[in-house]
Write a protein that holds these residues in place. Structure first.
Motif, short mmCIF file in Angstrom:
data_model
loop_
_atom_site.label_atom_id
_atom_site.label_comp_id
_atom_site.label_asym_id
_atom_site.label_seq_id
_atom_site.Cartn_x
_atom_site.Cartn_y
_atom_site.Cartn_z
N ALA A 1 0.83 -1.21 0.00
CA ALA A 1 0.00 0.00 0.00
C ALA A 1 0.86 1.26 0.00
CB ALA A 1 -0.94 -0.01 1.20
N LEU A 2 1.94 1.26 0.76
CA LEU A 2 2.82 2.43 0.82
C LEU A 2 3.46 2.73 -0.53
CD1 LEU A 2 4.63 2.02 4.25
CD2 LEU A 2 3.12 3.88 3.56
N THR A 3 3.79 1.69 -1.26
CA THR A 3 4.47 1.92 -2.54
C THR A 3 3.53 2.02 -3.72
OG1 THR A 3 4.79 -0.47 -2.89
CG2 THR A 3 6.55 0.73 -1.74
N SER A 4 2.32 1.54 -3.56
CA SER A 4 1.42 1.46 -4.72
C SER A 4 -0.02 1.83 -4.40
CB SER A 4 1.46 0.03 -5.28
OG SER A 4 2.77 -0.41 -5.48
N ALA A 5 -0.23 2.79 -3.53
CA ALA A 5 -1.60 3.10 -3.08
C ALA A 5 -2.37 3.99 -4.05
CB ALA A 5 -1.57 3.76 -1.71
N SER A 6 -1.68 4.73 -4.89
CA SER A 6 -2.41 5.65 -5.76
C SER A 6 -3.11 4.89 -6.88
CB SER A 6 -1.47 6.70 -6.34
OG SER A 6 -0.52 6.10 -7.19
N PRO A 7 -4.22 5.43 -7.38
CA PRO A 7 -4.99 4.74 -8.42
C PRO A 7 -4.17 4.39 -9.66
CG PRO A 7 -6.24 6.58 -7.55
CD PRO A 7 -4.87 6.67 -6.94
N GLU A 8 -3.24 5.25 -10.04
CA GLU A 8 -2.45 4.96 -11.24
C GLU A 8 -1.44 3.83 -11.01
OE1 GLU A 8 -0.72 8.48 -9.08
OE2 GLU A 8 -2.68 8.10 -9.95
N GLN A 9 -1.23 3.45 -9.78
CA GLN A 9 -0.32 2.34 -9.47
C GLN A 9 -1.08 1.06 -9.11
OE1 GLN A 9 1.65 4.53 -6.32
NE2 GLN A 9 3.56 4.48 -7.48
N ARG A 10 -2.37 1.05 -9.30
CA ARG A 10 -3.18 -0.10 -8.88
C ARG A 10 -2.75 -1.39 -9.57
NH1 ARG A 10 -7.37 -0.76 -5.10
NH2 ARG A 10 -7.83 -2.96 -5.19
N HIS A 11 -2.38 -1.31 -10.83
CA HIS A 11 -1.94 -2.52 -11.55
C HIS A 11 -0.73 -3.13 -10.86
CE1 HIS A 11 -1.32 -5.33 -14.80
NE2 HIS A 11 -0.06 -4.93 -14.87
N GLN A 12 0.23 -2.29 -10.47
CA GLN A 12 1.40 -2.80 -9.77
C GLN A 12 1.00 -3.39 -8.42
OE1 GLN A 12 4.43 0.03 -8.65
NE2 GLN A 12 5.92 -1.58 -8.28
N ALA A 13 0.11 -2.74 -7.71
CA ALA A 13 -0.34 -3.25 -6.42
C ALA A 13 -0.97 -4.63 -6.58
CB ALA A 13 -1.33 -2.28 -5.78
N GLU A 14 -1.78 -4.81 -7.61
CA GLU A 14 -2.41 -6.11 -7.87
C GLU A 14 -1.35 -7.18 -8.14
OE1 GLU A 14 -5.66 -6.90 -7.76
OE2 GLU A 14 -6.45 -4.87 -7.48
N ARG A 15 -0.32 -6.83 -8.90
CA ARG A 15 0.77 -7.78 -9.18
C ARG A 15 1.49 -8.16 -7.88
NH1 ARG A 15 5.05 -6.50 -12.30
NH2 ARG A 15 5.35 -8.71 -12.59
N LEU A 16 1.72 -7.17 -7.04
CA LEU A 16 2.40 -7.45 -5.77
C LEU A 16 1.53 -8.32 -4.86
CD1 LEU A 16 4.01 -3.95 -5.16
CD2 LEU A 16 5.19 -6.07 -5.79
N LEU A 17 0.22 -8.11 -4.89
CA LEU A 17 -0.68 -9.00 -4.13
C LEU A 17 -0.56 -10.43 -4.64
CD1 LEU A 17 -4.04 -7.06 -3.65
CD2 LEU A 17 -2.25 -7.49 -1.97
N ASP A 18 -0.54 -10.60 -5.96
CA ASP A 18 -0.43 -11.94 -6.53
C ASP A 18 0.90 -12.60 -6.13
OD1 ASP A 18 -2.92 -11.80 -7.71
OD2 ASP A 18 -2.15 -11.09 -9.64
N LEU A 19 1.99 -11.82 -6.15
CA LEU A 19 3.28 -12.37 -5.73
C LEU A 19 3.26 -12.77 -4.26
CD1 LEU A 19 5.69 -9.89 -7.55
CD2 LEU A 19 5.46 -12.34 -7.99
N THR A 20 2.64 -11.95 -3.44
CA THR A 20 2.53 -12.25 -2.02
C THR A 20 1.73 -13.53 -1.80
OG1 THR A 20 2.68 -9.90 -1.48
CG2 THR A 20 1.77 -11.35 0.22
N LEU A 21 0.60 -13.64 -2.49
CA LEU A 21 -0.22 -14.85 -2.35
C LEU A 21 0.51 -16.08 -2.86
CD1 LEU A 21 -3.84 -13.71 -3.18
CD2 LEU A 21 -3.02 -14.77 -1.08
N ASP A 22 1.24 -15.93 -3.96
CA ASP A 22 2.00 -17.06 -4.48
C ASP A 22 3.03 -17.54 -3.46
OD1 ASP A 22 2.55 -18.90 -6.67
OD2 ASP A 22 4.48 -17.85 -6.82
N GLY A 23 3.68 -16.60 -2.78
CA GLY A 23 4.64 -16.95 -1.75
C GLY A 23 4.00 -17.60 -0.53
N LEU A 24 2.72 -17.32 -0.31
CA LEU A 24 2.00 -17.89 0.82
C LEU A 24 1.50 -19.32 0.59
CD1 LEU A 24 -0.52 -15.26 2.23
CD2 LEU A 24 1.19 -16.54 3.48
N LYS A 25 1.31 -19.66 -0.67
CA LYS A 25 0.72 -20.97 -0.97
C LYS A 25 1.57 -22.11 -0.43
CE LYS A 25 -1.72 -19.54 -5.11
NZ LYS A 25 -1.75 -19.60 -6.58
N SER A 26 0.89 -23.14 0.08
CA SER A 26 1.60 -24.31 0.56
C SER A 26 2.17 -25.07 -0.61
CB SER A 26 0.71 -25.20 1.43
OG SER A 26 -0.59 -25.23 0.97
#
Length: 190
Positions: free
Chosen positions: A163-188
């Motif tokens: 959120a700190l690095t990608s909170a603005s609306p124009e950075q939403r695509h990057q934020a979504e990618r970072l969420l996906d990377l985080t979730l991928d790292g969480l998967k068993s």
């Protein structure tokens, strides 16, 4: 308030309050805290008197918006788990967290000013958010979808970083990618 007891709001008054809070989030997000309160009233479809009856000061409105956004974020966790598989519910909640942070950043200066007066607009928000995230993560662990060695505090910190690095609306695509990377790292892993 009668005899020191606050009466519940009538249904129409509750709807007006909810409309004002929703409009305030939108207006503060697009125009910042300098937005005129009359603009918020108009966006909500209520008169200025209705807005001021509910929120006599800008600070009262900002604090109520913040607390409402925290409550909405936390209340979403059980509803998402009821409607989606745990991992999908966690992903959907993480997206809501980004929305919450975006709204919060539009109000950050006012929240700091409120805190400087001795009021605590943040209250128990961190604990509430950690509990909601913990509920989602526990469901994911029970389903075997995520690792067991990562806790809500770790994921909360990762979400705050995103959120700190990608909170603005124009950075939403990057934020979504970072969420996906985080979730991928969480998967068993097998």
């Amino acid at each position: 308030m009668v005899d020191g007891v606050q009466r519940p709001l009538r249904a129409d008054a509750r709807r007006n309050r909810e409309k004002i809070l929703a409009a305030a989030v939108r207006v503060f997000a697009t125009e910042g805290l300098d937005a005129h309160l009359e603009r918020i009233a108009k966006e909500a479809g209520v008169g200025s008197a209705t807005l001021y009856r509910n929120f006599p000061t800008r600070e009262a409105l900002v604090e109520a918006v913040y607390r409402n956004e925290v409550a909405r974020l936390c209340e979403a966790a059980p509803a998402l788990l009821a409607a989606k598989p745990p991992l999908e519910a966690l992903r959907a909640w993480m997206r809501l967290f980004l929305d919450y942070v975006s709204a919060k950043y539009g109000m950050i200066d006012a929240l700091r000013a409120i805190a400087a007066t001795g009021s605590n607009p943040y209250g128990r928000s961190r604990e509430m958010i950690q509990a909601a995230l913990g509920t989602l993560m526990d469901a994911c662990v029970a389903a075997g979808a995520i690792r067991t060695d990562v806790g809500p505090t770790d994921i909360g910190a990762a979400l705050e970083g995103i959120a700190l690095t990608s909170a603005s609306p124009e950075q939403r695509h990057q934020a979504e990618r970072l969420l996906d990377l985080t979730l991928d790292g969480l998967k068993s892993r097998p």
